[in-house]
Motif scaffolding. Structure first.
Motif, PDB file in Angstrom:
ATOM      1  N   PRO A  53     -34.510 -20.422 -29.524  1.00 22.38           N
ATOM      2  CA  PRO A  53     -35.916 -20.245 -29.895  1.00 22.38           C
ATOM      3  C   PRO A  53     -36.854 -20.461 -28.707  1.00 22.38           C
ATOM      4  O   PRO A  53     -36.575 -21.254 -27.812  1.00 22.38           O
ATOM      5  N   GLN A  54     -37.952 -19.714 -28.734  1.00 22.11           N
ATOM      6  CA  GLN A  54     -38.947 -19.764 -27.662  1.00 22.11           C
ATOM      7  C   GLN A  54     -38.322 -19.432 -26.302  1.00 22.11           C
ATOM      8  O   GLN A  54     -38.822 -19.858 -25.267  1.00 22.11           O
ATOM      9  N   ALA A  55     -37.210 -18.686 -26.319  1.00 18.60           N
ATOM     10  CA  ALA A  55     -36.502 -18.276 -25.092  1.00 18.60           C
ATOM     11  C   ALA A  55     -36.037 -19.480 -24.276  1.00 18.60           C
ATOM     12  O   ALA A  55     -35.994 -19.440 -23.057  1.00 18.60           O
ATOM     13  N   ARG A  56     -35.674 -20.553 -24.984  1.00 18.68           N
ATOM     14  CA  ARG A  56     -35.153 -21.767 -24.323  1.00 18.68           C
ATOM     15  C   ARG A  56     -33.752 -22.040 -24.848  1.00 18.68           C
ATOM     16  O   ARG A  56     -33.516 -22.044 -26.059  1.00 18.68           O
ATOM     17  N   ARG A  57     -32.843 -22.307 -23.937  1.00 24.06           N
ATOM     18  CA  ARG A  57     -31.459 -22.583 -24.324  1.00 24.06           C
ATOM     19  C   ARG A  57     -31.382 -23.843 -25.180  1.00 24.06           C
ATOM     20  O   ARG A  57     -32.129 -24.789 -24.980  1.00 24.06           O
ATOM     21  N   ARG A  58     -30.448 -23.808 -26.117  1.00 22.64           N
ATOM     22  CA  ARG A  58     -30.159 -25.002 -26.906  1.00 22.64           C
ATOM     23  C   ARG A  58     -28.667 -25.043 -27.157  1.00 22.64           C
ATOM     24  O   ARG A  58     -27.962 -24.048 -26.943  1.00 22.64           O
ATOM     25  N   PRO A  59     -28.142 -26.165 -27.618  1.00 20.83           N
ATOM     26  CA  PRO A  59     -26.691 -26.298 -27.802  1.00 20.83           C
ATOM     27  C   PRO A  59     -26.123 -25.223 -28.737  1.00 20.83           C
ATOM     28  O   PRO A  59     -26.761 -24.852 -29.735  1.00 20.83           O
ATOM     29  N   VAL A 114     -39.931 -18.553 -38.514  1.00 17.74           N
ATOM     30  CA  VAL A 114     -39.176 -19.727 -38.972  1.00 17.74           C
ATOM     31  C   VAL A 114     -38.187 -20.148 -37.890  1.00 17.74           C
ATOM     32  O   VAL A 114     -37.986 -21.341 -37.651  1.00 17.74           O
ATOM     33  N   HIS A 115     -37.587 -19.169 -37.231  1.00 20.18           N
ATOM     34  CA  HIS A 115     -36.582 -19.452 -36.207  1.00 20.18           C
ATOM     35  C   HIS A 115     -37.176 -19.475 -34.793  1.00 20.18           C
ATOM     36  O   HIS A 115     -36.440 -19.441 -33.810  1.00 20.18           O
ATOM     37  N   LYS A 116     -38.500 -19.511 -34.723  1.00 21.94           N
ATOM     38  CA  LYS A 116     -39.241 -19.684 -33.459  1.00 21.94           C
ATOM     39  C   LYS A 116     -38.884 -18.644 -32.405  1.00 21.94           C
ATOM     40  O   LYS A 116     -38.777 -18.941 -31.219  1.00 21.94           O
ATOM     41  N   GLN A 117     -38.741 -17.411 -32.865  1.00 18.21           N
ATOM     42  CA  GLN A 117     -38.471 -16.314 -31.942  1.00 18.21           C
ATOM     43  C   GLN A 117     -39.790 -15.736 -31.430  1.00 18.21           C
ATOM     44  O   GLN A 117     -40.782 -15.689 -32.162  1.00 18.21           O
ATOM     45  N   LEU A 118     -39.797 -15.311 -30.207  1.00 17.07           N
ATOM     46  CA  LEU A 118     -41.000 -14.742 -29.604  1.00 17.07           C
ATOM     47  C   LEU A 118     -41.178 -13.261 -29.950  1.00 17.07           C
ATOM     48  O   LEU A 118     -42.285 -12.749 -29.945  1.00 17.07           O
ATOM     49  N   ALA A 119     -40.069 -12.589 -30.238  1.00 18.53           N
ATOM     50  CA  ALA A 119     -40.113 -11.153 -30.505  1.00 18.53           C
ATOM     51  C   ALA A 119     -38.790 -10.721 -31.132  1.00 18.53           C
ATOM     52  O   ALA A 119     -37.811 -11.464 -31.118  1.00 18.53           O
ATOM     53  N   TYR A 120     -38.793  -9.527 -31.674  1.00 18.29           N
ATOM     54  CA  TYR A 120     -37.571  -8.878 -32.147  1.00 18.29           C
ATOM     55  C   TYR A 120     -37.778  -7.371 -32.035  1.00 18.29           C
ATOM     56  O   TYR A 120     -38.886  -6.898 -31.788  1.00 18.29           O
ATOM     57  N   VAL A 121     -36.702  -6.627 -32.195  1.00 14.43           N
ATOM     58  CA  VAL A 121     -36.753  -5.166 -32.091  1.00 14.43           C
ATOM     59  C   VAL A 121     -36.659  -4.603 -33.506  1.00 14.43           C
ATOM     60  O   VAL A 121     -35.866  -5.078 -34.314  1.00 14.43           O
ATOM     61  N   HIS A 122     -37.487  -3.599 -33.789  1.00 14.18           N
ATOM     62  CA  HIS A 122     -37.460  -3.021 -35.141  1.00 14.18           C
ATOM     63  C   HIS A 122     -37.812  -1.540 -35.081  1.00 14.18           C
ATOM     64  O   HIS A 122     -38.229  -1.019 -34.047  1.00 14.18           O
ATOM     65  N   GLY A 123     -37.621  -0.881 -36.221  1.00 15.18           N
ATOM     66  CA  GLY A 123     -37.974   0.526 -36.306  1.00 15.18           C
ATOM     67  C   GLY A 123     -37.851   1.049 -37.718  1.00 15.18           C
ATOM     68  O   GLY A 123     -37.488   0.312 -38.643  1.00 15.18           O
ATOM     69  N   GLU A 124     -38.159   2.312 -37.849  1.00 15.11           N
ATOM     70  CA  GLU A 124     -38.082   3.018 -39.126  1.00 15.11           C
ATOM     71  C   GLU A 124     -37.148   4.196 -38.969  1.00 15.11           C
ATOM     72  O   GLU A 124     -37.308   4.994 -38.041  1.00 15.11           O
ATOM     73  N   GLY A 127     -36.300   6.593 -35.860  1.00 16.83           N
ATOM     74  CA  GLY A 127     -37.362   6.514 -34.866  1.00 16.83           C
ATOM     75  C   GLY A 127     -37.048   5.573 -33.722  1.00 16.83           C
ATOM     76  O   GLY A 127     -35.974   4.965 -33.650  1.00 16.83           O
ATOM     77  N   ALA A 128     -38.011   5.416 -32.850  1.00 19.97           N
ATOM     78  CA  ALA A 128     -37.864   4.606 -31.646  1.00 19.97           C
ATOM     79  C   ALA A 128     -37.702   3.125 -31.982  1.00 19.97           C
ATOM     80  O   ALA A 128     -38.281   2.617 -32.954  1.00 19.97           O
ATOM     81  N   ALA A 129     -36.928   2.452 -31.169  1.00 19.48           N
ATOM     82  CA  ALA A 129     -36.775   0.994 -31.249  1.00 19.48           C
ATOM     83  C   ALA A 129     -38.013   0.375 -30.599  1.00 19.48           C
ATOM     84  O   ALA A 129     -38.293   0.629 -29.427  1.00 19.48           O
ATOM     85  N   LEU A 130     -38.740  -0.403 -31.356  1.00 18.30           N
ATOM     86  CA  LEU A 130     -39.994  -0.996 -30.884  1.00 18.30           C
ATOM     87  C   LEU A 130     -39.856  -2.491 -30.731  1.00 18.30           C
ATOM     88  O   LEU A 130     -39.241  -3.150 -31.565  1.00 18.30           O
ATOM     89  N   LEU A 131     -40.444  -3.030 -29.688  1.00 16.97           N
ATOM     90  CA  LEU A 131     -40.462  -4.466 -29.494  1.00 16.97           C
ATOM     91  C   LEU A 131     -41.653  -5.028 -30.253  1.00 16.97           C
ATOM     92  O   LEU A 131     -42.793  -4.608 -30.021  1.00 16.97           O
ATOM     93  N   ARG A 132     -41.393  -5.929 -31.175  1.00 18.47           N
ATOM     94  CA  ARG A 132     -42.476  -6.564 -31.944  1.00 18.47           C
ATOM     95  C   ARG A 132     -42.660  -7.975 -31.410  1.00 18.47           C
ATOM     96  O   ARG A 132     -41.832  -8.861 -31.648  1.00 18.47           O
ATOM     97  N   VAL A 133     -43.735  -8.170 -30.672  1.00 23.42           N
ATOM     98  CA  VAL A 133     -44.055  -9.469 -30.083  1.00 23.42           C
ATOM     99  C   VAL A 133     -44.880 -10.242 -31.096  1.00 23.42           C
ATOM    100  O   VAL A 133     -45.870  -9.725 -31.625  1.00 23.42           O
ATOM    101  N   LEU A 134     -44.463 -11.478 -31.369  1.00 21.78           N
ATOM    102  CA  LEU A 134     -45.175 -12.310 -32.341  1.00 21.78           C
ATOM    103  C   LEU A 134     -46.217 -13.161 -31.637  1.00 21.78           C
ATOM    104  O   LEU A 134     -46.096 -13.463 -30.459  1.00 21.78           O
ATOM    105  N   ASP A 135     -47.221 -13.570 -32.399  1.00 24.77           N
ATOM    106  CA  ASP A 135     -48.310 -14.410 -31.840  1.00 24.77           C
ATOM    107  C   ASP A 135     -47.766 -15.746 -31.398  1.00 24.77           C
ATOM    108  O   ASP A 135     -46.992 -16.354 -32.023  1.00 24.77           O
TER     109      ASP A 135
END
Length: 135
Positions: A53-59, A114-124, A127-135
């Protein structure tokens, strides 16, 4: 999100296991590969993880527990199909991931937060794979 991290997301190769032998590779801003488009049909989809999460390594044990929670939450969504996946960065890092077919963006945003991710890839559909950056 800083520019270096944004570039890391954009340069990642996103692999999806279609079946026991076949894999498809996604790239941001490109359409789904034909083989994966056939599996997705007209549904929405996402490539998402609970690792680091938050692009930080964890165990690894914590990552695995979180990934199991994310998988269970996705499988609890009516009509959702989940395939194994893995993201591989250009510098060689990798993260086990999930390719979910069916959930809407509102649900995916909530799970990613919930899982503290900064972004994920999604689409319809295909169509194109889009990067969805979260606030």
């Amino acid at each position: 999100m800083d520019e270096a991290l944004l570039e890391a997301f954009r340069s990642t190769t996103y692999h999806v296991c279609i079946d026991t032998v076949n894999w498809a590779t996604l790239r941001i801003d490109l359409p789904l590969p034909v083989a994966l488009a056939g599996v997705v049909g007209m549904h929405s989809w996402a490539f998402i993880t609970a690792w680091n999460p938050q692009a930080r390594r964890r165990p690894p044990a914590e990552n695995l527990a979180a990934q199991r929670e994310l998988l269970a939450a996705l499988q609890a969504q009516p009509g959702t199909v989940v395939l194994p996946a893995i993201g591989v960065g250009s510098s060689g890092w990798s993260e086990p991931s999930l390719f979910a077919i069916g959930p809407d963006v509102v649900t995916l945003d909530q799970l990613a937060r919930v899982h503290k991710q900064l972004a994920y890839v999604h689409g319809e559909a295909a169509g194109a794979a889009l990067l969805r950056v979260l606030d």
